[in-house]
Design a protein around this motif. Sequence first.
Motif, PDB file in Angstrom:
ATOM      1  N   ILE A  86       0.831  -1.215   0.000  1.00  0.00           N
ATOM      2  CA  ILE A  86       0.000   0.000   0.000  1.00  0.00           C
ATOM      3  C   ILE A  86       0.859   1.257   0.000  1.00  0.00           C
ATOM      4  O   ILE A  86       0.355   2.359   0.211  1.00  0.00           O
ATOM      5  CB  ILE A  86      -0.963   0.022   1.202  1.00  0.00           C
ATOM      6  CG1 ILE A  86      -0.202  -0.046   2.532  1.00  0.00           C
ATOM      7  CG2 ILE A  86      -1.968  -1.120   1.096  1.00  0.00           C
ATOM      8  CD1 ILE A  86      -1.091   0.153   3.752  1.00  0.00           C
ATOM      9  N   ASP A  87       2.159   1.095  -0.270  1.00  0.00           N
ATOM     10  CA  ASP A  87       3.066   2.244  -0.250  1.00  0.00           C
ATOM     11  C   ASP A  87       3.970   2.278  -1.486  1.00  0.00           C
ATOM     12  O   ASP A  87       5.142   2.608  -1.412  1.00  0.00           O
ATOM     13  CB  ASP A  87       3.905   2.260   1.036  1.00  0.00           C
ATOM     14  CG  ASP A  87       4.652   0.950   1.281  1.00  0.00           C
ATOM     15  OD1 ASP A  87       4.718   0.108   0.358  1.00  0.00           O
ATOM     16  OD2 ASP A  87       5.174   0.764   2.402  1.00  0.00           O
ATOM     17  N   GLY A  88       3.403   1.895  -2.625  1.00  0.00           N
ATOM     18  CA  GLY A  88       4.149   1.987  -3.867  1.00  0.00           C
ATOM     19  C   GLY A  88       5.213   0.936  -4.054  1.00  0.00           C
ATOM     20  O   GLY A  88       6.149   1.147  -4.832  1.00  0.00           O
ATOM     21  N   GLY A  89       5.081  -0.195  -3.364  1.00  0.00           N
ATOM     22  CA  GLY A  89       6.047  -1.275  -3.500  1.00  0.00           C
ATOM     23  C   GLY A  89       7.187  -1.242  -2.513  1.00  0.00           C
ATOM     24  O   GLY A  89       8.102  -2.064  -2.586  1.00  0.00           O
ATOM     25  N   ALA A  90       7.143  -0.330  -1.547  1.00  0.00           N
ATOM     26  CA  ALA A  90       8.225  -0.233  -0.559  1.00  0.00           C
ATOM     27  C   ALA A  90       8.180  -1.394   0.429  1.00  0.00           C
ATOM     28  O   ALA A  90       9.204  -1.983   0.762  1.00  0.00           O
ATOM     29  CB  ALA A  90       8.150   1.100   0.180  1.00  0.00           C
ATOM     30  N   THR A  91       6.982  -1.762   0.908  1.00  0.00           N
ATOM     31  CA  THR A  91       6.825  -2.883   1.842  1.00  0.00           C
ATOM     32  C   THR A  91       5.681  -3.770   1.359  1.00  0.00           C
ATOM     33  O   THR A  91       4.728  -3.297   0.723  1.00  0.00           O
ATOM     34  CB  THR A  91       6.535  -2.394   3.277  1.00  0.00           C
ATOM     35  OG1 THR A  91       5.321  -1.637   3.287  1.00  0.00           O
ATOM     36  CG2 THR A  91       7.684  -1.534   3.801  1.00  0.00           C
ATOM     37  N   TRP A  92       5.770  -5.065   1.714  1.00  0.00           N
ATOM     38  CA  TRP A  92       4.837  -6.064   1.218  1.00  0.00           C
ATOM     39  C   TRP A  92       4.436  -7.015   2.333  1.00  0.00           C
ATOM     40  O   TRP A  92       5.222  -7.293   3.242  1.00  0.00           O
ATOM     41  CB  TRP A  92       5.469  -6.882   0.092  1.00  0.00           C
ATOM     42  CG  TRP A  92       5.808  -6.081  -1.125  1.00  0.00           C
ATOM     43  CD1 TRP A  92       6.932  -5.324  -1.328  1.00  0.00           C
ATOM     44  CD2 TRP A  92       4.997  -5.942  -2.294  1.00  0.00           C
ATOM     45  NE1 TRP A  92       6.873  -4.721  -2.552  1.00  0.00           N
ATOM     46  CE2 TRP A  92       5.706  -5.081  -3.172  1.00  0.00           C
ATOM     47  CE3 TRP A  92       3.761  -6.459  -2.680  1.00  0.00           C
ATOM     48  CZ2 TRP A  92       5.207  -4.737  -4.423  1.00  0.00           C
ATOM     49  CZ3 TRP A  92       3.259  -6.121  -3.921  1.00  0.00           C
ATOM     50  CH2 TRP A  92       3.975  -5.268  -4.781  1.00  0.00           C
ATOM     51  N   SER A  93       3.207  -7.545   2.228  1.00  0.00           N
ATOM     52  CA  SER A  93       2.753  -8.579   3.149  1.00  0.00           C
ATOM     53  C   SER A  93       1.801  -9.509   2.415  1.00  0.00           C
ATOM     54  O   SER A  93       1.162  -9.118   1.423  1.00  0.00           O
ATOM     55  CB  SER A  93       2.055  -7.974   4.370  1.00  0.00           C
ATOM     56  OG  SER A  93       0.930  -7.202   3.967  1.00  0.00           O
ATOM     57  N   GLU A  94       1.700 -10.752   2.919  1.00  0.00           N
ATOM     58  CA  GLU A  94       0.792 -11.708   2.290  1.00  0.00           C
ATOM     59  C   GLU A  94      -0.645 -11.217   2.439  1.00  0.00           C
ATOM     60  O   GLU A  94      -1.066 -10.783   3.514  1.00  0.00           O
ATOM     61  CB  GLU A  94       0.943 -13.095   2.895  1.00  0.00           C
ATOM     62  CG  GLU A  94       0.102 -14.127   2.155  1.00  0.00           C
ATOM     63  CD  GLU A  94       0.326 -15.547   2.623  1.00  0.00           C
ATOM     64  OE1 GLU A  94      -0.134 -16.468   1.932  1.00  0.00           O
ATOM     65  OE2 GLU A  94       0.948 -15.733   3.697  1.00  0.00           O
ATOM     66  N   TYR A  95      -1.409 -11.343   1.360  1.00  0.00           N
ATOM     67  CA  TYR A  95      -2.769 -10.806   1.310  1.00  0.00           C
ATOM     68  C   TYR A  95      -3.796 -11.910   1.101  1.00  0.00           C
ATOM     69  O   TYR A  95      -4.855 -11.917   1.729  1.00  0.00           O
ATOM     70  CB  TYR A  95      -2.837  -9.770   0.190  1.00  0.00           C
ATOM     71  CG  TYR A  95      -4.096  -8.968   0.121  1.00  0.00           C
ATOM     72  CD1 TYR A  95      -4.508  -8.178   1.191  1.00  0.00           C
ATOM     73  CD2 TYR A  95      -4.863  -8.963  -1.037  1.00  0.00           C
ATOM     74  CE1 TYR A  95      -5.664  -7.413   1.118  1.00  0.00           C
ATOM     75  CE2 TYR A  95      -6.017  -8.196  -1.126  1.00  0.00           C
ATOM     76  CZ  TYR A  95      -6.413  -7.421  -0.051  1.00  0.00           C
ATOM     77  OH  TYR A  95      -7.555  -6.665  -0.123  1.00  0.00           O
ATOM     78  N   SER A  96      -3.509 -12.839   0.198  1.00  0.00           N
ATOM     79  CA  SER A  96      -4.424 -13.944  -0.059  1.00  0.00           C
ATOM     80  C   SER A  96      -3.680 -15.045  -0.798  1.00  0.00           C
ATOM     81  O   SER A  96      -2.485 -14.915  -1.085  1.00  0.00           O
ATOM     82  CB  SER A  96      -5.642 -13.475  -0.873  1.00  0.00           C
ATOM     83  OG  SER A  96      -5.261 -13.056  -2.168  1.00  0.00           O
TER      84      SER A  96
END
Length: 387
Positions: A86-96
């Motif tokens: 949600i920050d332009g690809g800076a941080t990521w987390s599993e969603y589904s």
Amino acid sequence: MLPALILAGSLLRLTLLVDACVTAPATPEANTTFTDNTVFIPDADYTSWKTIYGRSLQLPDDSLLMTWEDYPPEPPLVYFPIYRSIDGGATWSEYSRVQDTQNDWGLRFQPFLYELQNSWGSYAAGTILAAGVSTPANLSGAYIELYASTDSARTWTFVSHIAYGEGPELVTNGDKAIWEPFLLEYGDAFVCFFSDQRDSAHAQKLVAVTTSDLVNWSDDFDVVAYSEYDDRPGMAVVAHIQSTDNYILTYECCGSENCQAYYKVSSSPLTFNSTTGVPILSNDTSKTAPVGSPYVIWTSRPDRVDGSGMIIMNAASNSEVFINEDSAGQDGWKMVDINQWSAYSRSLRIIDDAGESRLFLGAGGNMVSDSSCNWVSCGVVGLSDLV
């Protein structure tokens, strides 16, 4: 949120894996340009290439999704992971997770994400689609499957079998395998392009099928098929050149052309088979020929107001991208260094990054001899750096 112990373990794995390959960059600031940011690091017990074939999508709320081929030990069945930023690809987390609910095989190869721009059958505009190859661990047969999400990729339901191959799902000539779906809306046809080894006259060719409701699919028709049996055109990607209303197809031509990147241009994505494919070469003195898993997109140019744009393509052999004018002339491919890693089937997408259009690159690894170097990364490049 991950427990602290798991987070620490993930960071340790990142250090151990990445130190053998590259120096991991620091996490970038949100909504900025950056190089080779980490999306996902596979565990040490991952098999095969660990991760490969990264694909992306941007949702209407500007969040970004990524998925890839994932190779954890089995059981349980493999699936397509969906990670979100949600920050332009800076941080990521599993969603589904997109999981096989039909075959008890798993979802194994070549995922592709797509947002419907129009309604098709009972599926409204804005529905998120995921296509990919379902095949068992012994690769004895394969379906190209279609799943849909009506809640912004949080949950997924099965839609249809797009195509079936008797297998084995291997690249050996004569094996009745199918690969690499690519989805596109065109007029009153929803199109799926894919690589096809089922025709005894061709080691592999590119074909397409169409539907009007995402459930019932037409017979396949040829997109690229060479007279030489051993030639293997594959990995179709299509982009709409909006200023000319033409379509460009890129593909690798394995066999006699050693997987060099080729392209075709047509007034319709349904008529590529009637046009001639030509190889891509950079227009500088190096005459660089990109090789393997090309990907192409089109976007308007930031330095012009006349509606013209630029074609952007890349291939596995080069970290650079290749830029062409809307005319797609064979001598127009300019090679541009963007300071990003090369990757096998590195995907390209124009994203809205806090109000600015930028190039997003999704990578799953480059299938090097040391597969521990494969992990999922992304990069963001300003369009002004390409012109």
